[in-house]
Design an enzyme around this catalytic site. Structure first.
Site, short mmCIF file in Angstrom:
data_model
loop_
_atom_site.label_atom_id
_atom_site.label_comp_id
_atom_site.label_asym_id
_atom_site.label_seq_id
_atom_site.Cartn_x
_atom_site.Cartn_y
_atom_site.Cartn_z
N GLY A 16 0.84 -1.20 0.00
CA GLY A 16 0.00 0.00 0.00
C GLY A 16 0.87 1.24 0.00
O GLY A 16 2.10 1.15 -0.13
N PHE A 19 1.31 5.82 5.07
CA PHE A 19 0.21 6.09 6.01
C PHE A 19 -0.96 5.10 5.86
O PHE A 19 -2.09 5.43 6.20
CB PHE A 19 -0.30 7.53 5.86
CG PHE A 19 0.79 8.56 5.84
CD1 PHE A 19 1.55 8.82 6.97
CD2 PHE A 19 1.10 9.24 4.67
CE1 PHE A 19 2.57 9.75 6.95
CE2 PHE A 19 2.13 10.17 4.63
CZ PHE A 19 2.86 10.42 5.77
N SER A 20 -0.68 3.91 5.32
CA SER A 20 -1.74 2.93 5.17
C SER A 20 -1.66 1.83 6.25
O SER A 20 -2.46 0.90 6.24
CB SER A 20 -1.71 2.29 3.77
OG SER A 20 -0.51 1.55 3.60
N ASP A 88 10.46 -5.53 6.84
CA ASP A 88 9.79 -4.22 6.76
C ASP A 88 10.50 -3.33 5.75
O ASP A 88 11.69 -3.52 5.49
CB ASP A 88 9.76 -3.56 8.14
CG ASP A 88 8.74 -2.42 8.19
OD1 ASP A 88 7.75 -2.46 7.43
OD2 ASP A 88 8.93 -1.48 9.00
N GLU A 89 9.79 -2.36 5.21
CA GLU A 89 10.34 -1.41 4.23
C GLU A 89 11.05 -2.13 3.09
O GLU A 89 12.13 -1.76 2.65
CB GLU A 89 11.32 -0.44 4.93
CG GLU A 89 10.72 0.39 6.04
CD GLU A 89 9.80 1.52 5.54
OE1 GLU A 89 9.58 1.61 4.32
OE2 GLU A 89 9.32 2.28 6.38
N CYS A 177 -5.65 9.90 -3.11
CA CYS A 177 -6.42 8.98 -3.95
C CYS A 177 -6.03 9.20 -5.41
O CYS A 177 -5.29 10.12 -5.75
CB CYS A 177 -7.92 9.19 -3.75
SG CYS A 177 -8.52 10.71 -4.49
#
Ligand code: ZN
Length: 197
Positions: A16, A19-20, A88-89, A177
């Site tokens: 994603g 900030f998801s 992660d990342e 979006c």
């Protein structure tokens, strides 16, 4: 996930935009495995030095101890004694990430990878795109568009920089979006990014 495999490993990808909640979701899955006394290890790339050198930290301050790794093959070697491997990342790793994850899954491990699917221009991160193709389970988290409030899956860079990665600069991005995302082209001179209303 309704039918969990047994007697084999597999790959889960949590992806994603910024900030998801990708890291929160990664940590949630890893913690559940820890409660079940499974042996869990977490890796993160050398590049990502924000917040903490040795912890995977989400924006809401949840954290887990992690091992910093430069080359994906090192994960294979370091995960030998573990059942569950978190990464992660992942977008910061090079192409060897995919082979390393496949190898760990082939060795019977549950491999859970969190990372961005698109860069700030809306282009796929190549290693993440390849990983999504070979993963058994994919979760795409959406954020909330910071302009209009719709579900968002793009990371809008709100400062003018050409580098694909801006480390430790979460305030340089907004979740947007499809409608509100303004792709920045190479060499673009954009003083202020227009907001569509
Ligand atoms: Zn929007």
């Amino acid at each position: 996930m309704y039918l969990m495999p047994s007697g084999t490993g597999w790959i889960e990808v949590v992806t994603g935009c910024m900030f998801s909640g990708k890291t929160e979701e990664l940590i949630r899955r890893l913690r559940r495995a820890q409660y079940a006394k499974q042996r869990v290890v977490v890796f993160k790339p050398m590049l990502d030095t924000r917040y903490s050198e040795t912890h995977v930290v989400s924006h809401d301050d949840t954290q887990m101890e992690s091992i910093v790794v430069q080359d994906p093959p090192d994960m294979v070697a370091l995960s030998r004694e573990f059942d569950v491997v978190g990464v992660d990342e992942a977008q910061f790793f090079d192409d060897a990430l995919v082979e390393a994850c496949e190898e760990m899954a082939n060795l019977g491990k549950r491999v859970i990878v969190a990372g961005l699917d698109q860069d700030y221009r809306g282009r796929p991160f190549e290693n993440m795109a390849r990983l999504l193709a070979v993963a058994e389970y994919i979760t795409k988290n959406l954020a909330i568009c910071m302009v209009c409030g719709n579900p968002a899956d793009r990371s809008q860079r709100i400062v003018k920089r050409e580098a694909r990665f801006l480390l430790g600069a979460t305030d340089a991005y907004e979740a947007r979006c499809r409608r509100c995302f303004v792709p920045e082209k190479p060499g673009d001179v954009q003083e202020a990014l227009p907001l569509k209303k």
